[in-house]
Design an enzyme around this catalytic site. Structure first.
Site, PDB file in Angstrom:
ATOM      1  N   ASP A 125     -37.509 -19.926  42.010  1.00 47.67           N
ATOM      2  CA  ASP A 125     -38.012 -20.624  41.112  1.00 47.67           C
ATOM      3  C   ASP A 125     -39.638 -21.482  41.541  1.00 47.67           C
ATOM      4  OD1 ASP A 125     -35.549 -21.082  39.266  1.00 47.67           O
ATOM      5  OD2 ASP A 125     -35.007 -21.651  41.528  1.00 47.67           O
ATOM      6  N   HIS A 144     -30.968 -25.097  40.438  1.00 52.70           N
ATOM      7  CA  HIS A 144     -31.246 -23.657  39.806  1.00 52.70           C
ATOM      8  C   HIS A 144     -30.661 -23.379  38.529  1.00 52.70           C
ATOM      9  CE1 HIS A 144     -32.563 -19.325  39.913  1.00 52.70           C
ATOM     10  NE2 HIS A 144     -31.240 -19.044  39.615  1.00 52.70           N
TER      11      HIS A 144
HETATM   12  P1  NAD Z   1     -24.362  -7.624  40.125  1.00 50.29           P
HETATM   13  O1  NAD Z   1     -23.089  -7.501  39.237  1.00 50.29           O
HETATM   14  O2  NAD Z   1     -25.237  -6.534  40.086  1.00 50.29           O
HETATM   15  O3  NAD Z   1     -23.901  -7.520  41.738  1.00 50.29           O
HETATM   16  C1  NAD Z   1     -22.988  -8.561  42.286  1.00 50.29           C
HETATM   17  C2  NAD Z   1     -22.102  -7.901  43.180  1.00 50.29           C
HETATM   18  O4  NAD Z   1     -21.196  -8.723  43.768  1.00 50.29           O
HETATM   19  C3  NAD Z   1     -21.206  -6.706  42.497  1.00 50.29           C
HETATM   20  O5  NAD Z   1     -21.599  -5.525  43.618  1.00 50.29           O
HETATM   21  C4  NAD Z   1     -19.787  -7.139  42.626  1.00 50.29           C
HETATM   22  O6  NAD Z   1     -19.002  -5.924  42.781  1.00 50.29           O
HETATM   23  C5  NAD Z   1     -19.694  -8.192  43.847  1.00 50.29           C
HETATM   24  N1  NAD Z   1     -18.933  -9.033  43.865  1.00 50.29           N
HETATM   25  C6  NAD Z   1     -18.135  -9.751  42.965  1.00 50.29           C
HETATM   26  N2  NAD Z   1     -17.196 -10.391  43.535  1.00 50.29           N
HETATM   27  C7  NAD Z   1     -17.385 -10.216  44.898  1.00 50.29           C
HETATM   28  C8  NAD Z   1     -16.496 -10.929  46.128  1.00 50.29           C
HETATM   29  N3  NAD Z   1     -15.644 -11.762  45.850  1.00 50.29           N
HETATM   30  N4  NAD Z   1     -17.071 -10.658  47.040  1.00 50.29           N
HETATM   31  C9  NAD Z   1     -18.144  -9.771  47.576  1.00 50.29           C
HETATM   32  N5  NAD Z   1     -18.867  -9.093  46.318  1.00 50.29           N
HETATM   33  C10 NAD Z   1     -18.464  -9.481  45.369  1.00 50.29           C
HETATM   34  O7  NAD Z   1     -25.156  -9.075  40.188  1.00 50.29           O
HETATM   35  P2  NAD Z   1     -26.643  -9.325  40.641  1.00 50.29           P
HETATM   36  O8  NAD Z   1     -27.555  -9.043  39.526  1.00 50.29           O
HETATM   37  O9  NAD Z   1     -26.792  -8.706  42.107  1.00 50.29           O
HETATM   38  O10 NAD Z   1     -26.635 -11.047  40.786  1.00 50.29           O
HETATM   39  C11 NAD Z   1     -25.814 -11.470  42.006  1.00 50.29           C
HETATM   40  C12 NAD Z   1     -25.538 -13.090  41.532  1.00 50.29           C
HETATM   41  O11 NAD Z   1     -26.850 -13.683  41.810  1.00 50.29           O
HETATM   42  C13 NAD Z   1     -25.270 -13.461  40.266  1.00 50.29           C
HETATM   43  O12 NAD Z   1     -24.548 -14.711  40.399  1.00 50.29           O
HETATM   44  C14 NAD Z   1     -26.845 -13.843  39.672  1.00 50.29           C
HETATM   45  O13 NAD Z   1     -26.357 -14.747  38.669  1.00 50.29           O
HETATM   46  C15 NAD Z   1     -27.114 -14.617  40.865  1.00 50.29           C
HETATM   47  N6  NAD Z   1     -28.740 -14.744  40.796  1.00 50.29           N
HETATM   48  C16 NAD Z   1     -29.373 -15.870  41.571  1.00 50.29           C
HETATM   49  C17 NAD Z   1     -30.501 -15.899  41.491  1.00 50.29           C
HETATM   50  C18 NAD Z   1     -31.162 -17.280  42.148  1.00 50.29           C
HETATM   51  O14 NAD Z   1     -32.554 -17.285  42.175  1.00 50.29           O
HETATM   52  N7  NAD Z   1     -30.292 -18.025  42.967  1.00 50.29           N
HETATM   53  C19 NAD Z   1     -31.565 -15.133  41.013  1.00 50.29           C
HETATM   54  C20 NAD Z   1     -31.017 -13.941  40.670  1.00 50.29           C
HETATM   55  C21 NAD Z   1     -29.442 -13.606  40.424  1.00 50.29           C
HETATM   56  C1  LMR Z   2     -32.410 -16.241  37.762  1.00 50.78           C
HETATM   57  O1  LMR Z   2     -32.907 -17.378  37.961  1.00 50.78           O
HETATM   58  O2  LMR Z   2     -33.284 -15.027  37.356  1.00 50.78           O
HETATM   59  C2  LMR Z   2     -31.005 -16.138  38.032  1.00 50.78           C
HETATM   60  O3  LMR Z   2     -30.567 -17.358  38.315  1.00 50.78           O
HETATM   61  C3  LMR Z   2     -30.314 -15.278  36.962  1.00 50.78           C
HETATM   62  C4  LMR Z   2     -30.197 -16.087  35.838  1.00 50.78           C
HETATM   63  O4  LMR Z   2     -28.984 -16.036  35.600  1.00 50.78           O
HETATM   64  O5  LMR Z   2     -31.066 -16.675  35.497  1.00 50.78           O
END
Ligand code: NAD
Ligand code: LMR
Length: 332
Positions: free
Chosen positions: A160, A188
């Site tokens: 962010d 977030h």
């Molecule tokens: P994704 O679904 O592509 O990958 C998530 C992975 O986690 C998958 O491979 C899944 O099998 C695995 N997983 C599920 N449960 C698990 C467990 N108990 N232990 C280990 N691995 C496990 O998702 P993504 O796009 O890579 O996003 C991951 C996370 O990050 C989501 O929660 C998303 O919302 C979050 N995210 C946060 C931010 C931020 O700025 N904080 C930004 C983008 C995404």
């Molecule tokens: C983001 O900010 O891109 C991630 O947290 C994904 C979402 O769910 O918005």
């Protein structure tokens, strides 16, 4: 003399952020071009084959800094001896969902992984939670890993922060590297408060305030804030998947600055355990402006807060207090 390798855990490593993140770590983007690493990758059994594919690609890329790979579906094995843990594993938000909608699925994962980290990680392991709801997952991890010092547990709001820098840079047609000291306060989530009141831009005649240069308070107080708040949803709408390369890059920025320090006169935003600074309730993980030195973050103190900012900071704190209660009700 060559440095000892640092062990870096990435959970959810077979997912889309994981796929963008592990090559960055192996190239030295996170810990420096002279820092060897051993990658620990955790995912769940249905993703085991894909995880093995990521491992094969890491071998094929022949990264000189990569000294070993542990790929596992066993949390205890994956957490063994790790110095840095980037917790990405979980279920991502889909179009039309708020981040707290993914709460029930994700907080129970963070409760159980707290124990795995507590029992098996290296002492002083630094933890960054990326998976949503990031602040509340980090809080649950902290609560269920009481022996990990709270200063070692953080969540990602650097994405962010970087989004805010990017918006200002585009608006003023200046280099993004010349913009600094924006702040993301709070969650977030769409309640976060991207604050430019202390932000500056480097110009040939010295640093100038962003407010002065933009000279459009209506934009700064309106569209700028909502664009940053809603950027995650906008990426999901455009890609039909949530942000990945920017999340991975920001996770590297977060750990790099935490471990190696923030540049003089610059702060960054990190979700950390509130100590009550700026009258933010203690007991939640809240994003603050921080500086880092010698591997420790410190909340920047004494910034003047106007009434409009106060209201927005309180609103996002209230959401986090509510999320905390919801998380506990999901775990009950
Ligand atoms: P994704 O679904 O592509 O990958 C998530 C992975 O986690 C998958 O491979 C899944 O099998 C695995 N997983 C599920 N449960 C698990 C467990 N108990 N232990 C280990 N691995 C496990 O998702 P993504 O796009 O890579 O996003 C991951 C996370 O990050 C989501 O929660 C998303 O919302 C979050 N995210 C946060 C931010 C931020 O700025 N904080 C930004 C983008 C995404
Ligand atoms: C983001 O900010 O891109 C991630 O947290 C994904 C979402 O769910 O918005």
């Amino acid at each position: 003399m060559a440095k000892e390798p640092v062990r870096v855990l990435v959970t959810g490593a077979a997912g889309q952020i994981g796929y963008a993140l592990v090559p960055m770590i192996a190239r030295g983007v996170m810990l420096g071009a002279d820092q060897p690493v051993i990658l620990h990758m955790l995912d769940i059994p249905p993703a085991a084959e894909a995880l093995n594919g990521v491992k094969m690609e890491l071998v094929d890329a022949a990264f000189p800094l990569l000294k070993g790979i542990v790929a596992s579906t066993d949390a205890a094995e994956a957490c063994k001896g790790v110095n840095v843990a980037v917790m990405v594993g979980g279920f991502p938000r889909k179009e039309g969902m708020e981040r707290k909608d993914v709460m029930a699925k994700n907080v129970s994962i963070y409760k159980s992984q707290a124990s795995a980290l507590e029992q098996h990680a290296a002492p002083n392991c630094k933890v960054l939670v990326v998976a949503n709801p990031a602040n509340t997952n980090a809080l649950i991890l902290k609560e269920f890993a009481p022996s990990i010092p709270e200063k070692n547990i953080s969540c990602l709001t650097r994405l962010d922060h970087n989004r805010a820098l990017g918006q200002i840079s585009e608006r003023l047609s200046v280099q993004v590297s010349d913009v600094k000291n924006v702040i993301i306060w709070g969650n977030h989530s769409s309640s976060q408060y991207p604050d430019v009141n202390h932000a500056t831009v480097k110009t040939p005649s010295g640093d100038k305030s962003v407010r002065e240069l933009v000279a459009d308070d209506a934009w700064l107080n309106g569209e700028f804030i909502s664009t940053v708040q809603q950027r995650g949803a906008a990426i999901i709408k455009a890609r039909k998947l949530s942000s990945a390369l920017s999340a991975a890059s920001s996770a590297c920025d977060h750990i790099r600055d935490w471990v190696l320090g923030t540049p003089e006169g610059t702060w960054v935003s990190m979700g950390v355990y509130s100590d009550g600074s700026y009258n933010v309730p203690a007991g939640i993980i809240y994003s603050f402006p921080v500086t880092c030195k010698d591997g420790e973050w410190k909340i920047v103190q004494g910034l003047p807060i106007d009434d409009a900012s106060r209201q927005k900071m309180d609103a996002t704190a209230a959401e986090l207090v509510e999320e905390k209660a919801l998380a506990y009700s999901c775990l009950a």
